[in-house]
Enzyme design. Structure first.
Site, PDB file in Angstrom:
ATOM      1  CG  HIS A   1      -5.972   1.893   5.183  1.00 56.76           C
ATOM      2  ND1 HIS A   1      -5.509   2.850   6.059  1.00 56.76           N
ATOM      3  CD2 HIS A   1      -4.951   1.032   4.991  1.00 56.76           C
ATOM      4  CE1 HIS A   1      -4.249   2.566   6.367  1.00 56.76           C
ATOM      5  NE2 HIS A   1      -3.887   1.470   5.737  1.00 56.76           N
TER       6      HIS A   1
ATOM      7  CD  GLU B   1      -3.060   5.569   6.595  1.00 54.27           C
ATOM      8  OE1 GLU B   1      -3.021   5.457   5.359  1.00 54.27           O
ATOM      9  OE2 GLU B   1      -2.131   5.186   7.353  1.00 54.27           O
TER      10      GLU B   1
ATOM     11  CG  ASN C   1      -1.793   1.203   1.325  1.00 56.84           C
ATOM     12  OD1 ASN C   1      -1.846   2.004   0.385  1.00 56.84           O
ATOM     13  ND2 ASN C   1      -2.495   1.354   2.439  1.00 56.84           N
TER      14      ASN C   1
ATOM     15  CD  GLU D   1      -3.257  -2.240   7.419  1.00 58.12           C
ATOM     16  OE1 GLU D   1      -2.107  -2.389   7.009  1.00 58.12           O
ATOM     17  OE2 GLU D   1      -3.956  -1.260   7.109  1.00 58.12           O
TER      18      GLU D   1
ATOM     19  CB  SER E   1       5.049  -1.156  12.396  1.00 60.05           C
ATOM     20  OG  SER E   1       4.625   0.175  12.628  1.00 60.05           O
TER      21      SER E   1
ATOM     22  N   GLY F   1       2.304   2.715  10.878  1.00 57.81           N
ATOM     23  CA  GLY F   1       3.278   3.798  10.733  1.00 57.81           C
ATOM     24  C   GLY F   1       3.956   4.236  12.024  1.00 57.81           C
TER      25      GLY F   1
ATOM     26  CE  LYS G   1      -0.326   3.255   4.719  1.00 59.87           C
ATOM     27  NZ  LYS G   1      -0.202   3.397   6.162  1.00 59.87           N
TER      28      LYS G   1
HETATM   29  P1  13P Z   1       2.950   0.786   7.733  1.00 64.67           P
HETATM   30  O1  13P Z   1       3.491  -0.525   7.170  1.00 64.67           O
HETATM   31  O2  13P Z   1       3.649   1.977   7.202  1.00 64.67           O
HETATM   32  O3  13P Z   1       2.835   0.732   9.214  1.00 64.67           O
HETATM   33  O4  13P Z   1       1.453   0.902   7.167  1.00 64.67           O
HETATM   34  C1  13P Z   1       0.607  -0.165   7.292  1.00 64.67           C
HETATM   35  C2  13P Z   1      -0.591   0.095   6.488  1.00 64.67           C
HETATM   36  O5  13P Z   1      -1.409   0.936   6.829  1.00 64.67           O
HETATM   37  C3  13P Z   1      -0.767  -0.667   5.245  1.00 64.67           C
HETATM   38  O6  13P Z   1      -2.047  -0.508   4.738  1.00 64.67           O
END
Ligand code: 13P
Length: 227
Positions: free
Chosen positions: A85, A87, A8, A154, A191, A160, A10
């Protein structure tokens, strides 16, 4: 056994040229199955065997400014789409919207990757976590064939932050989702990096990984997809 590793990206990288460069540097002959999810605006210009979208809308077409439909994704041969997600949930996406998106994707034969884990905290015990996930999945999966979706667990506190969940916790949650909801594949995300990826992939019921930050580093990601 082959696992599924989804990148991902992002809101990265900031130019099409850099996105194409990144895609071109990811091995197409990895040990695990790999899906790249670039930003929507690059979707039609990225070459890779399996491409996914980071989101979609639940309507096919019409007066919906700024949206991208599963019908459009299908036209670009997109095979997967993330939905739910953290986010997106964090800016107002509800479980009802996620359910509508998943149904719209399935109608176009695109596999929804339903992300769960928003609202959990590192202090929650396993029972509290499964209660939260249950409240999400009961709606997210309502009225659809759960054998055709992928779920990505997640925990939002792990995204993150550099603080990943333990592989044992990810395994427990995967077993819960697989047995209670008959979802064949449950991924872990949050992470994931070069140092911890293998410990998750070694778990019997963790079907693979959803990788954010580490998927932007081709060297690291190529190692992760070959573990
Ligand atoms: P990170 O791997 O940067 O923690 O992000 C995870 C994530 O949100 C993948 O969709």
């Amino acid at each position: 056994m082959k696992k599924l590793v989804i990148a991902n990206w992002k809101l990265n990288p900031s130019s099409l040229k850099d996105a194409q460069k990144l895609a071109a540097s990811i091995s197409i002959k990895a040990k695990n199955k790999v899906v790249l999810c670039p930003p929507t605006i690059y979707l039609s210009n990225i070459q890779y065997p399996n491409i996914g979208s980071q989101d979609c809308f639940w309507q096919e077409k019409g007066a919906f400014t700024g949206q991208v439909s599963p019908l459009m994704l299908k036209d670009l041969k997109i095979k997967y789409s993330l939905v739910g997600h953290s986010e997106k949930r964090g800016v107002g996406e509800t479980d009802e919207m996620i359910n509508a998106k998943a149904k719209a994707l399935l109608a176009q034969k695109i596999t929804p990757v339903i992300c769960i884990g928003f609202g959990t905290t590192v202090e929650h015990d396993d029972l509290e976590v499964t209660d939260i996930l249950k409240s999400q999945l009961d709606i997210d999966l309502g009225g659809l064939d759960s054998s055709k979706v992928i779920v990505a667990y997640e925990p939002v506190w792990a995204i993150g932050t550099g603080h990943n969940a333990t592989p044992e916790h990810a395994e427990k949650i995967s077993i819960f989702v697989k047995t209670k909801y008959k979802v064949p594949t449950v991924l872990y995300g949050g992470s994931v990096n070069l140092g911890n990826a293998k410990s998750f992939l070694q778990q019997t019921n963790v079907g693979g990984l959803l990788v954010g930050g580490a998927s932007l580093n081709a060297k690291d990601f190529n190692q992760i997809i070959n573990m």
